[in-house]
Design a protein around this motif. Sequence first.
Motif, PDB file in Angstrom:
ATOM      1  N   UNK A   9       0.818  -1.250  -0.082  1.00 50.43           N
ATOM      2  CA  UNK A   9       0.014   0.175   0.058  1.00 50.43           C
ATOM      3  C   UNK A   9       0.702   1.422   0.093  1.00 50.43           C
ATOM      4  N   UNK A  10       0.517   2.210  -0.800  1.00 49.34           N
ATOM      5  CA  UNK A  10       1.228   3.486  -0.633  1.00 49.34           C
ATOM      6  C   UNK A  10       0.121   4.656  -0.701  1.00 49.34           C
ATOM      7  N   UNK A  11       0.577   5.439   0.336  1.00 51.93           N
ATOM      8  CA  UNK A  11      -0.281   6.672   0.364  1.00 51.93           C
ATOM      9  C   UNK A  11       0.581   8.040   0.264  1.00 51.93           C
ATOM     10  N   UNK A  12      -0.044   9.054  -0.174  1.00 50.61           N
ATOM     11  CA  UNK A  12       0.543  10.533  -0.463  1.00 50.61           C
ATOM     12  C   UNK A  12      -0.453  11.474   0.002  1.00 50.61           C
ATOM     13  N   UNK A  13       0.007  12.493   0.663  1.00 55.28           N
ATOM     14  CA  UNK A  13      -0.823  13.775   0.762  1.00 55.28           C
ATOM     15  C   UNK A  13       0.142  14.918   0.343  1.00 55.28           C
ATOM     16  N   UNK A  14      -0.187  15.584  -0.601  1.00 53.12           N
ATOM     17  CA  UNK A  14       0.712  16.829  -1.076  1.00 53.12           C
ATOM     18  C   UNK A  14       0.207  18.115  -1.019  1.00 53.12           C
ATOM     19  N   UNK A  15       0.823  19.174  -0.622  1.00 45.88           N
ATOM     20  CA  UNK A  15       0.462  20.482  -0.990  1.00 45.88           C
ATOM     21  C   UNK A  15       0.879  20.948  -2.474  1.00 45.88           C
ATOM     22  N   UNK A  16       0.281  21.394  -3.355  1.00 44.17           N
ATOM     23  CA  UNK A  16       0.409  21.718  -4.705  1.00 44.17           C
ATOM     24  C   UNK A  16       0.309  23.191  -5.072  1.00 44.17           C
ATOM     25  N   UNK A  17       1.056  23.661  -5.932  1.00 45.46           N
ATOM     26  CA  UNK A  17       1.069  25.019  -6.398  1.00 45.46           C
ATOM     27  C   UNK A  17       1.166  24.833  -7.903  1.00 45.46           C
ATOM     28  N   UNK A  18       0.223  25.448  -8.615  1.00 44.93           N
ATOM     29  CA  UNK A  18       0.306  25.451  -9.763  1.00 44.93           C
ATOM     30  C   UNK A  18       0.571  26.907 -10.202  1.00 44.93           C
ATOM     31  N   UNK A  19       1.802  27.087 -10.860  1.00 40.10           N
ATOM     32  CA  UNK A  19       2.459  28.315 -11.089  1.00 40.10           C
ATOM     33  C   UNK A  19       2.067  28.977 -12.518  1.00 40.10           C
ATOM     34  N   UNK A  20       2.349  30.512 -12.701  1.00 42.21           N
ATOM     35  CA  UNK A  20       1.791  30.840 -14.156  1.00 42.21           C
ATOM     36  C   UNK A  20       2.368  30.209 -15.189  1.00 42.21           C
ATOM     37  N   UNK A  21       3.518  29.803 -15.227  1.00 44.87           N
ATOM     38  CA  UNK A  21       4.497  29.324 -16.337  1.00 44.87           C
ATOM     39  C   UNK A  21       3.905  27.820 -16.633  1.00 44.87           C
ATOM     40  N   UNK A  22       2.918  27.476 -15.922  1.00 43.87           N
ATOM     41  CA  UNK A  22       2.422  26.083 -16.149  1.00 43.87           C
ATOM     42  C   UNK A  22       3.409  25.069 -15.207  1.00 43.87           C
ATOM     43  N   UNK A  23       4.371  25.364 -14.514  1.00 53.11           N
ATOM     44  CA  UNK A  23       5.001  24.534 -13.549  1.00 53.11           C
ATOM     45  C   UNK A  23       4.394  24.128 -12.327  1.00 53.11           C
ATOM     46  N   UNK A  24       4.561  22.865 -12.029  1.00 53.33           N
ATOM     47  CA  UNK A  24       3.930  22.613 -10.768  1.00 53.33           C
ATOM     48  C   UNK A  24       4.925  22.545  -9.440  1.00 53.33           C
ATOM     49  N   UNK A  25       4.638  23.088  -8.330  1.00 48.41           N
ATOM     50  CA  UNK A  25       5.671  22.783  -7.470  1.00 48.41           C
ATOM     51  C   UNK A  25       4.583  22.026  -6.326  1.00 48.41           C
TER      52      UNK A  25
END
Length: 168
Positions: A143-159
């Motif tokens: 089993x694998x679990x993940x919770x992440x905080x994401x930010x979509x930046x103006x240039x389309x990059x994802x942090x």
Amino acid sequence: MHASEWLALALLLVTGYYAWQSYLLNKVTKQTFELSHRPYLAFKSFQFQVEKVNDTNANIRGGIQLENVGNTLLKYEVKSLRIILQDKTVANPRFINTGGYVYPKQSTYFRFDTIQNIDFSQFPISGTIEYESEYSSGTKKYTSKRKSIVHILPDGLIDWVNEEEYEE
């Protein structure tokens, strides 16, 4: 004790030492083989498709890319996937399928329903992504679990920053 008896004792000790070393090498080889044939479905990236509705709003469909980094064919099932962007989500997402097979060194994508009317005029677009998957290549399941905080930046990059990550 005669010299021949000392020689026999020395040969016995050397033989015992080499037998022990062979046992240890065999143990390491077995563990290496088992590790190389263990299935492992790794998180690779987040994916987002943006459909602009007008200058300020967009519909965004997100998903995850998972990769089989092991050396064996594995069967997987995504038990849950939840994406929240700007406090918006899809209450009852529909999934075309929830799993399948992934060949070694290959990736698979799992997508969430489209989240409507995201304010596209303010960046970054922030939210959270949570998922849980189960996978196997035989009888043992992982089993694998993940919770992440994401930010979509103006240039389309994802942090993103992992808040929680769990592998069993």
